[in-house]
Design an enzyme around this catalytic site. Structure first.
Site, PDB file in Angstrom:
ATOM      1  N   GLU A  11      -3.989  12.060  -2.725  1.00  0.00           N
ATOM      2  CA  GLU A  11      -3.094  10.899  -2.806  1.00  0.00           C
ATOM      3  C   GLU A  11      -2.651  10.729  -4.251  1.00  0.00           C
ATOM      4  OE1 GLU A  11      -5.287   8.074   0.536  1.00  0.00           O
ATOM      5  OE2 GLU A  11      -4.932   7.303  -1.477  1.00  0.00           O
ATOM      6  N   ASP A  43      -4.763  -3.896  -5.612  1.00  0.00           N
ATOM      7  CA  ASP A  43      -5.661  -3.045  -6.382  1.00  0.00           C
ATOM      8  C   ASP A  43      -6.525  -3.851  -7.335  1.00  0.00           C
ATOM      9  OD1 ASP A  43      -5.247  -0.197  -5.698  1.00  0.00           O
ATOM     10  OD2 ASP A  43      -3.156  -0.721  -6.109  1.00  0.00           O
TER      11      ASP A  43
END
Lengths: 404, 285
Positions: B60, B71
């Site tokens: 990824e 995040d």
């Protein structure tokens, strides 16, 4: 000229869109919760007991209705349009923010949530949230940019006195955008017991609609009050726009009155040409942030840019999606006022009317000062005095070269 | 030559081929996450090129964004480091293209937030990503309700739209997500942002079992895996374990306060990935 429509007041659609704008752009972890909030809000909307409870709180706790005040000395000074102030700064906690907080805290309690989080820029929404949490005995955590904590110290202290925990956000520009990021991160981590009480008419659906509905009491009252005072509708209405909750609250009840001209005043900061501003519509382009598609300040790679305004409450690089749509439709005119113009308006209003306007509201007044002189005396102009300026005395003093 | 070759490779569906291979090898896969151009374009490319040989089964690549709301601190900082190099989507795609010159089997998945993609243009993004050799896309803030405007273009270019599922995804919610999903399903093992909590093995086991009742797609689990031991424990219950923040933390440790880079940075990152792979590869009995 705006395209003729039957109504501008039916949005959002069932997926939370206002035309191209709005929507629900959130991480999957939050989706079920967002859908729960929507279900809970829809149930509240249809419940007369909810309406009665909110009306009681608005009347006896917040002090509504707020007055509609004819600003005679300001009118005489400007020598044109007849200027009225909608006195939202007289509400409990000192701004329009309490209208939304009372509504949402009732929704949150119906959902059984015990912990409330919120973001704040100027601190007005933080204070209003801390206030309703104190009133109902709920835990309260406020996220606030470190830069805003510095320039809005009185409000930070008020929140702490009200029992809220104020968490400083040092990331990014350390202002409202970054506070909202942190609040969303908190919510993802605490979905089960926490309700995010968003303060502006932005974010994922149903927030823009819900906040607008709770703030529309401003415009509803203006209709009634101006009818009592003048027997007719205003010719123009003016409000400052950051995220846009006070503005949509004033505007929404008038959207279908084609003869009422509507002006949202964006913060031009040090001037649009300098790039240091917070005017998402004038100086931005459509994008996706904080759960909705709307106009944003962004660079050519789609990175969000830092906003600038002397007013912490307008210092945000986006705007509520319904405003984006109303701009797109041409129904509302989005105009500008700079830091310097707002400062001048702050001083003039204090001396002429004995009212210290919040720096946010001073932006709207700056537009009134520009527009009113060339309008006829029979022109009725209503400006939203969305908050009081006590919180801004340090900022204003600093800008005027004085230290307190 | 390359256009025809790449078109054939695309039609092969690298993601499906990779999960088929893993099944054949009787082991779960390791999915590694790094942000594009973190800490510099050069070191990022060294890390990317080295990943397959140390055991990354799928890769990824994060598209850096100024406001990564889902995040935790590690990946927020990695985005900021990448943005110091003015990293744009075109740069991310160029890196994938360069990677594809030597490596054609390891699937590449781009992961990010919608605004940079929307700003680039959903259709242009899908076309250019396909040409570069991207296999799938994860857009954190694009739930199935809003994803149609991107998914249509990804599908037209033979790419997968990979959706996240979460502990909060109910049995009523899962079909809404899985109806649109392809490639594999990503299970977010914690209620929280990346890298801030540890996945609970038993909870993951139950959640993956529940997912399997709704889908035949492979299931990758991430957000709360930091060590080879955790990767092994979680990998036992799924088709692939995703590690991001822990890798990104090693990159962060190699960047001095003055911006000076540890000269062995890419080596250290790849050594760590190797240890993760060793953990994951022994997960199935």
């Amino acid at each position: 000229m705006a395209e003729a429509r039957n109504t501008y007041r039916t949005g959002a659609d069932e997926n939370g869109h206002f035309g191209l704008f709005g929507g629900r752009y959130v991480a999957e972890t939050l989706m079920p919760l967002i859908l729960d909030v929507e279900r809970a809000y829809n149930a509240c909307r249809e419940d007369p007991k909810f309406a009665a409870q909110l009306k009681d709180l608005n009347t006896h706790y917040a002090g509504r209705p707020s007055p509609l005040y004819y600003a005679a000395r300001m009118t005489a000074h400007l020598g044109g349009a007849k200027v009225y102030f909608k006195r939202e700064e007289l509400n409990h906690t000192g701004s329009h923010k309490i209208n939304n907080c009372l509504g949402q805290i009732l929704v949150a309690m119906r959902m059984g949530k015990k912990r409330i989080i919120a973001e704040t820029g100027a601190g007005q929404h933080g204070v209003a949230t801390a206030t309703v949490c104190a009133r109902f005995g709920l835990q309260c955590v406020i996220y606030m940019g470190a830069k805003d904590i510095e320039r809005q110290k009185p409000n930070v202290f008020r929140m702490r006195m009200l029992g809220a925990e104020v968490r400083a956000v040092e990331k990014g520009a350390a202002t409202l955008k970054d506070a909202m990021n942190e609040a969303l991160r908190d919510w993802v981590a605490n979905v089960r017991d926490t309700y995010y009480l968003i303060g502006t008419a932005a974010g994922p659906h149903p927030y823009p609609t819900m906040v607008r509905d709770f703030q529309s009491i401003i415009g509803d009252e203006v209709r009634t009050q101006l009818h009592e005072a003048e027997g007719r509708l205003p010719d123009s209405i003016v409000a400052p726009v950051g995220g846009g909750s006070n503005a949509i609250g004033l505007f929404h009840p008038f959207l279908d009155d084609a003869d009422v001209k509507i002006y949202g005043v964006e913060a031009a900061g040090r001037g649009i040409a300098t790039g240091e501003h917070a005017a998402s519509i004038t100086g931005g382009s459509p994008g996706v942030l904080h759960g909705n598609r709307t106009y944003l300040l962004q660079d050519e790679g789609g990175q969000i840019q830092d906003a600038h305004s002397i007013s912490a409450g307008l210092d945000y690089p986006g705007i509520g999606p319904e405003h984006a749509w109303l701009h797109f439709q041409g129904r509302v005119n989005y105009v500008l006022a700079t830091d310097d113009e707002a400062l001048a308006a702050f001083q003039l209003c204090s001396k002429l009317e004995g009212i210290l306007p919040a720096l946010e509201s001073a932006h709207a007044l700056a537009y009134v000062m520009r527009a009113a002189p060339s309008l006829p005396a029979k022109h009725l102009m209503v400006m939203n005095m969305s908050g009081r300026g006590d919180k801004d005395v340090f900022t204003v003093a600093h800008a005027l070269g004085e230290s307190l | 030559m390359s256009a025809a070759v790449k078109f054939d490779a695309r039609m092969d569906d690298r993601i499906a081929a990779r999960f088929a291979l893993l099944k054949k090898k009787n082991r779960p896969g390791l999915v590694t996450f790094v942000t594009a151009n973190d800490p510099t374009p050069e070191v990022f490319r060294e890390i990317l090129e080295g990943m397959p040989s140390v055991g990354a089964d799928l890769i990824e690549i994060g598209i850096p964004f100024s406001d990564p709301m889902a995040d935790g601190p590690a990946i927020q900082l990695s985005s900021q480091r990448a943005l110091k190099h003015k990293t744009k989507i075109a740069d991310v795609l160029a890196a994938v293209k360069a990677f594809r010159e030597t490596e054609i089997d390891t699937p590449i998945i781009l992961m990010g937030y919608y605004n940079p993609i929307y700003h680039y243009g959903a259709q242009e993004f899908a076309q250019d990503a396909a040409v570069a050799g991207v296999d799938g896309v994860i857009v954190v803030d694009l739930p199935p309700e809003e994803a149609g405007e991107l998914t249509v273009h990804l599908r037209a270019n033979n790419m997968h739209m990979i959706f996240l599922t979460a502990p909060t995804s109910s049995d009523q919610r899962l079909p809404v997500i899985l109806k649109e999903a392809s490639g594999f399903v990503y299970y977010v093992s914690i209620t929280g942002v990346t890298g801030t909590a540890t996945a609970d093995e038993n909870a993951v086991k139950d959640a993956v079992a529940r997912l399997r009742r709704h889908t035949g797609l492979p299931v990758a689990v991430g957000f709360g895996i930091r060590t080879p031991e955790q990767a092994r424990a979680i990998g036992a219950h799924c088709d692939a374990a995703v590690v991001g923040s822990a890798i990104v933390d090693i990159i962060a440790q190699g960047v001095g306060k003055d911006g000076a880079l540890d000269r062995r940075l890419s080596v250290k990152v790849l050594e760590f990935v190797k240890s993760l792979a060793t953990g994951v590869h022994g997960a199935w009995p």
